[in-house]
Design an enzyme around this catalytic site. Sequence first.
Site, short mmCIF file in Angstrom:
data_model
loop_
_atom_site.label_atom_id
_atom_site.label_comp_id
_atom_site.label_asym_id
_atom_site.label_seq_id
_atom_site.Cartn_x
_atom_site.Cartn_y
_atom_site.Cartn_z
CG HIS A 17 -1.87 -1.09 1.35
ND1 HIS A 17 -2.03 -1.85 2.49
CD2 HIS A 17 -2.76 -1.59 0.45
CE1 HIS A 17 -2.97 -2.76 2.30
NE2 HIS A 17 -3.44 -2.63 1.07
CE LYS A 41 -13.50 -6.17 2.87
NZ LYS A 41 -12.88 -5.46 1.79
NE ARG A 90 -2.78 -7.65 -3.89
CZ ARG A 90 -3.52 -7.91 -2.83
NH1 ARG A 90 -2.95 -8.23 -1.70
NH2 ARG A 90 -4.83 -7.86 -2.89
CB SER A 128 -4.10 -6.69 4.85
OG SER A 128 -3.75 -5.46 4.28
P1 ADP Z 1 -9.85 -3.72 -0.18
O1 ADP Z 1 -10.57 -4.47 0.89
O2 ADP Z 1 -10.55 -2.46 -0.61
O3 ADP Z 1 -9.39 -4.56 -1.35
P2 ADP Z 1 -7.07 -3.62 0.66
O4 ADP Z 1 -6.54 -2.89 1.85
O5 ADP Z 1 -6.94 -5.10 0.65
O6 ADP Z 1 -8.57 -3.14 0.56
O7 ADP Z 1 -6.41 -3.06 -0.67
C1 ADP Z 1 -6.55 -1.71 -1.06
C2 ADP Z 1 -5.96 -1.55 -2.44
O8 ADP Z 1 -4.56 -1.78 -2.41
C3 ADP Z 1 -6.52 -2.56 -3.46
O9 ADP Z 1 -6.60 -1.91 -4.71
C4 ADP Z 1 -5.46 -3.64 -3.48
O10 ADP Z 1 -5.45 -4.34 -4.72
C5 ADP Z 1 -4.21 -2.82 -3.30
N1 ADP Z 1 -3.13 -3.61 -2.72
C6 ADP Z 1 -3.17 -4.45 -1.67
N2 ADP Z 1 -1.97 -5.02 -1.43
C7 ADP Z 1 -1.13 -4.54 -2.39
C8 ADP Z 1 0.24 -4.76 -2.73
N3 ADP Z 1 1.00 -5.61 -2.05
N4 ADP Z 1 0.75 -4.09 -3.79
C9 ADP Z 1 -0.02 -3.24 -4.49
N5 ADP Z 1 -1.32 -3.00 -4.25
C10 ADP Z 1 -1.88 -3.63 -3.21
#
Ligand code: ADP
Length: 163
Positions: A17, A41, A90, A128
């Site tokens: 992130h 959620k 990703r 996460s």
């Molecule tokens: P959500 O529940 O909205 O998917 P996340 O916190 O899992 O929330 O992810 C937020 C955004 O960040 C999403 O677009 C996700 O694809 C992106 N994201 C999560 N992990 C990574 C990573 N390791 N590298 C790049 N983008 C990521």
Amino acid sequence: MVKAIYPGSFDPMTYGHLDIIRRASKLFDQVIMAVVGNPGKSSLLPIEAREMLIVKTIDGLEGVVVGAFQGLTVDYARQNNVKILIRGLRAISDFEAELGMAQTNKQLFPELETIFLMSKAEYSFISSSTVKEIARLGGDVSQFVPKPVNDYLKEHFSRGSNK
Ligand code: ADP
């Protein structure tokens, strides 16, 4: 001023992130990194903690503001006068869900454009959920998450919490 929003659960924020927000901040005048806290959620960290950890992590990153909201992302974008939505990709496995979400959001708010930034290879396996699982089982996640997040998780799980 060109504004964008980078919404997500950020439960918790990872280096993946952080990389996306750093890169997005170079493309737009302002990026709102917004924690989505919808009641349906389930999350490990309360929304306030997720927001606080982002604030601590991105301290000093120019053009980035942190926010939190409940409800629809399109409504939050409209309220903040934002017409660009950033998401990270990703792998191909992210694509299907992200495409559906982008198309739905476009239907709800036609002026909104979703822009995808591809994860850097070295962060593309970080999620996460994996971080939470490793931390819950007593593993070291310092290479996956910024220091404030690592400290928070250590503290959380050392208090004997299994969740
Ligand atoms: P959500 O529940 O909205 O998917 P996340 O916190 O899992 O929330 O992810 C937020 C955004 O960040 C999403 O677009 C996700 O694809 C992106 N994201 C999560 N992990 C990574 C990573 N390791 N590298 C790049 N983008 C990521």
